[in-house]
Every structure is written in structure tokens, then in C-alpha cells.
Scaffold this motif. Structure first.
Motif, PDB file in Angstrom:
ATOM      1  N   MET A 209       0.835  -1.197   0.000  1.00  0.00           N
ATOM      2  CA  MET A 209       0.000   0.000   0.000  1.00  0.00           C
ATOM      3  C   MET A 209       0.871   1.248   0.000  1.00  0.00           C
ATOM      4  O   MET A 209       1.778   1.376   0.820  1.00  0.00           O
ATOM      5  N   GLU A 210       0.561   2.163  -0.914  1.00  0.00           N
ATOM      6  CA  GLU A 210       1.366   3.372  -1.037  1.00  0.00           C
ATOM      7  C   GLU A 210       1.297   4.232   0.216  1.00  0.00           C
ATOM      8  O   GLU A 210       2.272   4.902   0.574  1.00  0.00           O
ATOM      9  N   SER A 211       0.146   4.227   0.888  1.00  0.00           N
ATOM     10  CA  SER A 211       0.001   5.078   2.077  1.00  0.00           C
ATOM     11  C   SER A 211       1.005   4.726   3.158  1.00  0.00           C
ATOM     12  O   SER A 211       1.385   5.587   3.963  1.00  0.00           O
ATOM     13  N   LEU A 212       1.460   3.476   3.204  1.00  0.00           N
ATOM     14  CA  LEU A 212       2.402   3.062   4.241  1.00  0.00           C
ATOM     15  C   LEU A 212       3.780   3.679   4.042  1.00  0.00           C
ATOM     16  O   LEU A 212       4.566   3.773   4.994  1.00  0.00           O
ATOM     17  N   ARG A 213       4.087   4.108   2.837  1.00  0.00           N
ATOM     18  CA  ARG A 213       5.403   4.682   2.562  1.00  0.00           C
ATOM     19  C   ARG A 213       5.621   6.012   3.286  1.00  0.00           C
ATOM     20  O   ARG A 213       6.759   6.478   3.416  1.00  0.00           O
ATOM     21  N   VAL A 214       4.546   6.598   3.764  1.00  0.00           N
ATOM     22  CA  VAL A 214       4.664   7.859   4.489  1.00  0.00           C
ATOM     23  C   VAL A 214       5.579   7.723   5.703  1.00  0.00           C
ATOM     24  O   VAL A 214       6.233   8.695   6.111  1.00  0.00           O
ATOM     25  N   ILE A 215       5.661   6.529   6.282  1.00  0.00           N
ATOM     26  CA  ILE A 215       6.501   6.361   7.475  1.00  0.00           C
ATOM     27  C   ILE A 215       7.966   6.668   7.185  1.00  0.00           C
ATOM     28  O   ILE A 215       8.732   6.953   8.116  1.00  0.00           O
ATOM     29  N   GLU A 216       8.362   6.648   5.907  1.00  0.00           N
ATOM     30  CA  GLU A 216       9.742   6.978   5.561  1.00  0.00           C
ATOM     31  C   GLU A 216      10.076   8.430   5.914  1.00  0.00           C
ATOM     32  O   GLU A 216      11.246   8.770   6.113  1.00  0.00           O
TER      33      GLU A 216
ATOM     34  N   VAL B 150      -4.408   5.864   5.008  1.00  0.00           N
ATOM     35  CA  VAL B 150      -4.660   4.423   4.988  1.00  0.00           C
ATOM     36  C   VAL B 150      -6.145   4.142   4.760  1.00  0.00           C
ATOM     37  O   VAL B 150      -6.519   3.314   3.917  1.00  0.00           O
ATOM     38  N   VAL B 151      -7.015   4.845   5.492  1.00  0.00           N
ATOM     39  CA  VAL B 151      -8.460   4.641   5.338  1.00  0.00           C
ATOM     40  C   VAL B 151      -8.907   4.961   3.920  1.00  0.00           C
ATOM     41  O   VAL B 151      -9.715   4.246   3.331  1.00  0.00           O
ATOM     42  N   ALA B 152      -8.365   6.050   3.361  1.00  0.00           N
ATOM     43  CA  ALA B 152      -8.734   6.434   2.005  1.00  0.00           C
ATOM     44  C   ALA B 152      -8.291   5.387   0.992  1.00  0.00           C
ATOM     45  O   ALA B 152      -9.047   5.039   0.061  1.00  0.00           O
TER      46      ALA B 152
END
Length: 272
Positions: A1-8, A265-267
Motif C-alpha cells: 500500500m502506497e500510504s504506508l510509505r509515508v513512514i519513511e 490508509v483509510v482512504a
């Protein structure tokens, strides 16, 4: 999921995150899945789950006396026994106030130890970690905040919360329903909440604002965050759960970073 990459982009040495669907499948995982992070208070849902196993096994009962006079196991799980945050000083009568308490969870674990004649850390391992295959998880300190785990392991626990195998679905439904409705209280780091909804070992989002989950997480969302920079939530309406672990203490960075991450993530889940 692309949204998880935000943690970088999070200002932390290490971070890992995972999203789990209601069927137990992993929708996405990012970061070092096997890195062991201190959980801080994300330990509490794990401890609570072991307590619920003890209840189903008949070792203890949910409404039996435990803690200060007039309190029960239910009160301790729901932070309404009246204990202060970090010691066993009674601040209120049971059921009158929602006082978030590490001490209450330590008393709870001792209660299980005495009733079941087994050290609580061993019980937690036998009741939760081992059957779920959480081989990299352990209780290294207080049952309120001494857990250590990985994103991969907590993804298994999140799957259990959505489709329970260790507990009856009715037990998990009770645990994720507001206990002692209408009580106000403080969510650490987020101030006084009216009401401060809580289940049995998990916080329930309700209409709290500000909050560590996203603005688009449903009111039924439940879970926990920890002062070690960790959180786990399950959103029944999104039919998914998210785990995020980091090794920087909770603070302004988390207050700023977590809600937009959770909304992303929800989106992405809604888009399919």
C-alpha cells in the motif's frame, strides 16, 4: 500500500507499519517487519486479551472482586477501578471516573497470577503469543507497558481481533463495546475527553477530538497507542486494522504525523 510509505518521512530512527484486512490477509507492510520494538502501552491490549482468555477458561470471572474495595476485573480493564495513573493510590470510587492507570493493569496481572498459579508473562505467552505464532513477542517488564514485538507479530494479533479464534466472538464484541458509558477522562497526550470511551483493555474512538487516529476513522474504531511511538487500531467499518511501530517516544511529531497517515490508509482502503 502506497500510504504506508509515508513512514519513511517520520523523524524516527526506525519505523514499520502494516495493514491487515478483516479476513486476516496482509494488505500491505512497509519497513523492517521483524524489528523488535518496545510497545509501551500497546502492551495493554495484549495483556487484556490474556485476561479474557483466563475468564473464558474459568480461572477468573469478569465481575469478580479485584483491586480496591468495590472494584472488579471489569473495572480494572476499563480504567474505572479508581487507581491513580502510576501507583495504587485510590483516587475515586469504582465506576465513577475514567482514570487511565498503569497500576490497574499491574494489579490485574497479579490477580491472574494468583488465581491461575502461573507467572503472568508465562500465561500471556501460552494464551496469546504461542497460539498466534507471535514468536518474536515477549513481556519484558510491566504488563501495562513492558511488551516487545514486531509489526509482523502484531499483524497476527490484529487479525485475531477482527476474526477471533482464541476467544469467542461474543467476548471480543463485549471487549470492544463501551464499558461504563458516559465517563469523562484524560487520554494521555490529548487531554480531557467528554466522554472518554473505553472497552476492556482497548480505547474506543467515539467522537474524541483531538485524537491519535484519523478524522476518517469510524467512531467504532478501537485500539491503543503507546508512549514508545507505537499504535494499533481496528476499524470495523473499514474492515481493516493498522499497526505502526517506531523507536522514538511519543510527542509532537506523532501528534502531527499519525492522523494524516491514518486518514491516508483509510482512504486507500476505501478505494480498494
Amino acid at each position: 500500500m502506497e500510504s504506508l510509505r509515508v513512514i519513511e518521512s517520520w523523524p524516527v530512527p526506525h519505523a514499520a507499519a502494516a495493514v491487515v484486512r478483516a479476513d486476516g490477509s496482509v494488505a500491505g507492510i512497509h519497513g523492517p517487519a521483524g524489528h523488535r520494538f518496545p510497545l509501551a502501552s500497546v502492551t495493554k491490549p495484549l495483556t487484556a486479551y490474556a485476561v479474557l482468555v483466563a475468564i473464558e477458561e474459568g480461572g477468573i470471572e469478569l465481575d469478580e472482586p479485584a483491586g480496591p474495595e468495590g472494584a472488579t476485573v471489569r473495572h480494572l480493564l476499563a480504567h474505572t477501578a479508581g487507581y491513580a495513573f502510576d501507583h495504587e493510590r485510590v483516587m475515586a470510587r469504582p465506576g465513577q471516573r475514567r482514570i487511565y492507570s498503569n497500576a490497574g493493569f499491574e494489579v490485574l496481572a497479579r490477580h491472574v497470577e494468583q488465581a491461575c498459579a502461573i507467572p503472568f508473562g508465562v500465561y500471556l505467552n501460552e494464551a496469546v503469543f504461542r497460539p498466534l505464532g507471535m514468536a518474536d513477542s515477549s513481556l519484558d517488564g510491566s504488563p501495562a507497558a513492558g511488551g516487545v514485538s514486531t509489526v509482523a507479530d502484531l499483524a497476527k494479533f490484529a487479525a485475531e481481533l477482527m476474526a477471533p479464534k482464541l476467544l469467542a466472538p461474543e467476548t471480543v464484541a463485549e471487549a470492544t463495546t463501551v464499558q461504563f458509558p458516559g465517563l469523562d477522562g484524560v487520554v494521555p497526550g490529548y487531554g480531557l475527553q467528554r466522554p472518554n470511551n473505553w472497552g476492556l483493555g482497548v480505547e474506543i474512538r467515539g467522537t474524541k477530538s483531538p485524537h491519535w487516529t484519523g478524522a476518517t476513522n469510524s467512531p467504532a474504531t478501537f485500539g491503543h497507542f503507546g508512549q514508545a511511538g507505537t499504535f494499533l487500531w481496528v476499524d470495523p467499518e473499514a474492515r481493516a486494522a493498522t499497526v505502526a511501530l517506531a523507536d522514538r517516544d511519543f510527542g509532537p511529531w506523532a501528534i502531527e504525523a499519525w492522523p494524516p497517515f491514518n486518514d491516508a490508509v483509510v482512504a486507500e482502503l476505501a478505494r480498494g
